[in-house]
Write a protein that holds these residues in place. Structure first.
Motif, PDB file in Angstrom:
ATOM      1  N   ARG B 411       0.812  -1.217   0.000  1.00 53.00           N
ATOM      2  CA  ARG B 411       0.000   0.000   0.000  1.00 53.00           C
ATOM      3  C   ARG B 411       0.850   1.275   0.000  1.00 53.00           C
ATOM      4  NH1 ARG B 411      -5.431   0.975   1.989  1.00 53.00           N
ATOM      5  NH2 ARG B 411      -5.505  -1.276   2.223  1.00 53.00           N
ATOM      6  N   LYS B 412       1.884   1.305   0.838  1.00 54.48           N
ATOM      7  CA  LYS B 412       2.605   2.572   0.987  1.00 54.48           C
ATOM      8  C   LYS B 412       3.386   2.972  -0.270  1.00 54.48           C
ATOM      9  CE  LYS B 412       5.350   0.814   4.311  1.00 54.48           C
ATOM     10  NZ  LYS B 412       6.337   0.695   5.355  1.00 54.48           N
ATOM     11  N   PHE B 413       3.516   2.014  -1.198  1.00 53.33           N
ATOM     12  CA  PHE B 413       4.221   2.359  -2.446  1.00 53.33           C
ATOM     13  C   PHE B 413       3.240   2.679  -3.562  1.00 53.33           C
ATOM     14  CE2 PHE B 413       6.853  -0.364   0.112  1.00 53.33           C
ATOM     15  CZ  PHE B 413       7.994   0.392   0.210  1.00 53.33           C
ATOM     16  N   SER B 415       1.467   5.199  -4.044  1.00 49.20           N
ATOM     17  CA  SER B 415       1.475   6.564  -4.571  1.00 49.20           C
ATOM     18  C   SER B 415       2.278   6.629  -5.871  1.00 49.20           C
ATOM     19  CB  SER B 415       2.083   7.518  -3.548  1.00 49.20           C
ATOM     20  OG  SER B 415       3.379   7.047  -3.219  1.00 49.20           O
ATOM     21  N   GLN B 416       3.079   5.591  -6.097  1.00 55.06           N
ATOM     22  CA  GLN B 416       3.809   5.488  -7.363  1.00 55.06           C
ATOM     23  C   GLN B 416       2.822   5.450  -8.518  1.00 55.06           C
ATOM     24  OE1 GLN B 416       7.102   5.389  -7.801  1.00 55.06           O
ATOM     25  NE2 GLN B 416       7.255   5.804  -5.618  1.00 55.06           N
ATOM     26  N   PRO B 417       3.143   6.126  -9.622  1.00 52.77           N
ATOM     27  CA  PRO B 417       2.267   6.024 -10.785  1.00 52.77           C
ATOM     28  C   PRO B 417       2.161   4.574 -11.230  1.00 52.77           C
ATOM     29  CG  PRO B 417       4.387   7.007 -11.391  1.00 52.77           C
ATOM     30  CD  PRO B 417       4.349   6.908  -9.894  1.00 52.77           C
ATOM     31  N   ALA B 418       0.976   4.023 -11.172  1.00 51.94           N
ATOM     32  CA  ALA B 418       0.809   2.603 -11.469  1.00 51.94           C
ATOM     33  C   ALA B 418       0.298   2.428 -12.889  1.00 51.94           C
ATOM     34  CB  ALA B 418      -0.160   1.978 -10.472  1.00 51.94           C
ATOM     35  N   LYS B 419       1.222   2.251 -13.819  1.00 53.16           N
ATOM     36  CA  LYS B 419       0.812   2.094 -15.210  1.00 53.16           C
ATOM     37  C   LYS B 419       0.181   0.726 -15.441  1.00 53.16           C
ATOM     38  CE  LYS B 419       4.208   5.409 -16.631  1.00 53.16           C
ATOM     39  NZ  LYS B 419       5.520   5.643 -17.188  1.00 53.16           N
ATOM     40  N   GLU B 420       0.687  -0.233 -14.705  1.00 53.67           N
ATOM     41  CA  GLU B 420       0.137  -1.588 -14.842  1.00 53.67           C
ATOM     42  C   GLU B 420       0.184  -2.236 -13.468  1.00 53.67           C
ATOM     43  OE1 GLU B 420       2.228  -3.689 -18.282  1.00 53.67           O
ATOM     44  OE2 GLU B 420       2.926  -1.631 -18.333  1.00 53.67           O
ATOM     45  N   ALA B 421      -0.705  -3.163 -13.241  1.00 49.77           N
ATOM     46  CA  ALA B 421      -0.617  -3.913 -11.987  1.00 49.77           C
ATOM     47  C   ALA B 421       0.639  -4.765 -12.017  1.00 49.77           C
ATOM     48  CB  ALA B 421      -1.841  -4.807 -11.828  1.00 49.77           C
ATOM     49  N   VAL B 422       1.317  -4.844 -10.898  1.00 46.99           N
ATOM     50  CA  VAL B 422       2.477  -5.745 -10.832  1.00 46.99           C
ATOM     51  C   VAL B 422       1.976  -7.179 -10.879  1.00 46.99           C
ATOM     52  CG1 VAL B 422       4.359  -6.573  -9.421  1.00 46.99           C
ATOM     53  CG2 VAL B 422       3.894  -4.154  -9.554  1.00 46.99           C
TER      54      VAL B 422
END
Lengths: 422, 422
Positions: B411-413, B415-422
């Protein structure tokens, strides 16, 4: 540059070897402890590996964290390795930090804590190491080759089995430590800017009062041998081949090494030329010599596309057999040039010299001078190598493949005892 | 021991660097040719790799076989490497054989035959190299990480694509040679028992009359960034993380290196301690610094069981972020001790020194003395490293995983722009 090599065997059986290299500022140390994975108790494979990981997790008055800090504070580059016969502890740092490093290693080798609370993470690591082998087909095929080519326990893999690792408790590890960590048969070699007398005095103080029993003798099982295939849906087919050679110290030793060099030393060597350069059959192909005290082998590896794996196997085996048909004078000159160059490189590296001192002592009970090695290599001739290959012809091949499909053994090699289809 | 370092840039742009090490008998040479895989023509990735393999298959008056023999006859241990920016030609042998080796390299670099008949086996090799990556998940995940983390062509992999390699003919390779092999920007570094004047005279004779154009400028594409998952039925899940740092030569360079050392230098470093030692999450975990001239990154790797991969990702990222919260004085002292020790080791190795000379010159346009590096490292303090980490906080993570299942980003990461789900 004359070599300054010293040795002393203490009454308890520990041998100290040292080479003074006065133009360097570093020193390397190398402990060979006769506690390799061949000494894993029957039914409990993997103990030596777990012990090698546990033994640096606290020793003497330091807990695990304090020990790691103390070694890192010395700028020590270090590694612990688990071989068939030995656990190996290697380290290199400034020569002035060597005495402090030896103090810490005396704790590690004699007074490890082997703490209960570390067994779970260490076991988890060992399981990971074992499982990751499934994702590394190159390593996997060589592990299976050695398992088939040598009698147990010589062919055992250090990683053990899942069942064994999952059931391993700290008592087993502590028992293994008590039975295998003994000064008898242990070798400590040091190379670098060191002075012999203070080194010997320090080692005597640290290890001289240690006593212990002989290393237990090994009971050999039956060599599986033959041929095996590991089915796996991989892009490449891995090919591994082994055949017997003469051990280090044998009268034919340099000739055997020479033959392997003709096959695989340098970019003009036969395997590289025939398998890789001319035919583009595989990116990686090599042969190397591997020795125990009483037996040795040549191991070959090639990784090819699945389509060209059959041809790769054929060409590789043909090149091995073709050695007996003759070796040219040029090939001998090249191996002499290559070996001279690698000896000079070794002479300039404290780690390489520390390793060579220990290895010579273990196999030969003495340290060869660089001049002796050079003279032996200079004495090689095509005739001597071919004569060796007729006395000890490549045969009794163990062959393991890994890939989607088994390979056929080429007709001319089918005189080999075929226990299983490749 | 004072360093004896020499340099000369010829009018055609070739720079010769040399370090005299008078207590050794070997010498190492290192050519950096600005012809790495970033210069592959658009639509034809893999040309630099094929060229690197073709270029030693005959040069000057020697055909492929004669060339391999000539180099092996000098006892030359050698390697050709394809980097992003450079092709690298490395060799080491007896110092007395260096002049003869340089004569041959002048043929290789200036007059390669690039013969039509070698293109098929070379292409087959390149295809194998590419395909074998599918069986090597550790390498594969790092290749994909770099592809995502840098703009093309900086993130390109040297191996190219199947389509490109299958369609590649010798004309493309010859054209690549003509456009990228130029003296301008080329660096030759030598370290070992050499004399400067005769070396410079020889290099002038061999390379002085070579002329050529500037290296073509690179046009950068768009960085893919973000997160990716490569689905594969493996036993382990591979995790690769990258985040931006400052390049070599930047005022914060030593602080950035120091931060990576706190994370991953030595066995008491944070990643090793938290991920491997305490939790047994993965056998291998590391972070390393990777630089281009104008940008740099920290790359992290961890390989874990599929079950524990999620926890491994979380702990690794937490350790990276925790750096900003503070660094202890002890940690600085350990990194200083570790670095001092590795500098001394470098000073004793001809190959390491040849590599360092060339690297310094490429990035800085000058060679740092060992004293300068030591002083900079000794000047590091917890405050300086933390200040650096606040100026350049770890963020904009690129994350690639490889294994049976994608992982969740903690969760705490997020805020990173999430272009795709890991």
């Amino acid at each position: 540059m004359a070599q300054a090599v010293f040795h002393h065997t203490f009454p308890n059986g520990l041998t100290l070897l040292a080479e003074r290299m006065e133009h360097v500022r570093s020193a390397a140390l190398n402990f060979l402890v006769p506690a390799g994975c061949v000494y894993d108790p029957p039914g409990q494979p993997g103990v030596a590996s777990v012990l090698a990981e546990m033994i640096t997790r606290g020793a003497g008055k330091r807990d695990s964290r304090e020990l790691a800090l103390a070694l890192d504070n010395l700028g020590l580059d270090r590694d612990e390795g688990v071989g068939s016969m030995h656990l190996r502890f290697w380290g290199a740092t400034l020569a002035q930090n060597l005495p402090a490093a030896l103090e810490i290693y005396a704790d590690i080798l004699r007074r490890p804590l082997l703490p209960q609370e570390e067994i779970d993470p260490v076991r988890a690591l060992a399981l990971q190491d074992l499982q990751s082998l499934e994702d590394e087909p190159r390593q996997k095929v060589m592990v299976e080759l050695r398992r088939r080519h040598y009698p147990p326990p010589l062919g055992n893999d250090r990683r053990g089995t899942i069942a064994s690792l999952e059931s391993m408790n700290v008592d087993v590890v502590r028992h293994q430590f008590r039975t295998t960590f003994q000064p008898r048969g242990m070798i400590l070699s040091v190379a670098g800017n060191i002075a012999w007398k203070p080194l010997k005095d320090q080692v005597e103080r640290l290890f001289g009062d240690w006593s212990g029993n002989d290393v237990p003798p090994l009971r050999m099982g039956k060599t599986p041998g033959g041929r095996g295939h590991l089915a796996k849906d991989t892009t490449q087919t891995q090919i591994a081949i082994a055949y017997p050679s003469v051990p280090f110290g044998h009268a034919d030793y340099y000739a055997a090494q020479g033959a392997v060099h003709v096959l695989s030393g340098g970019m003009s060597a036969r395997l590289f030329t025939e398998v890789r350069e001319k035919r583009g059959l595989c990116y990686a192909v090599w042969a190397s010599y591997m020795t125990f005290k009483d037996r040795a082998s040549v191991l070959c590896y090639a990784g090819s596309t699945n389509e060209r794996a059959q041809e790769t196997l054929r060409v590789t085996l043909e090149e091995v057999l073709r050695l007996q048909e003759g070796i040219s004078k040029d090939e001998i000159e090249r191996l002499q040039a290559g070996l001279k160059s690698s000896l000079i490189m070794q002479e300039e590296s404290t780690s390489a010299r520390a390793g060579a001192l220990a290895s010579d002592w273990y196999y030969l009970g003495r340290v060869r001078s660089l001049e002796e090695i050079q003279a032996a290599v200079n004495g090689l001739t095509p005739k001597k190598i071919v004569a060796h290959l007729h006395r000890y012809p490549p045969r009794d091949f163990t062959i393991v493949t890994l890939g989607p499909k088994p390979l056929k053994l080429p007709r001319k090699f089918q005189s080999q005892p075929a226990k299983e289809a490749v």
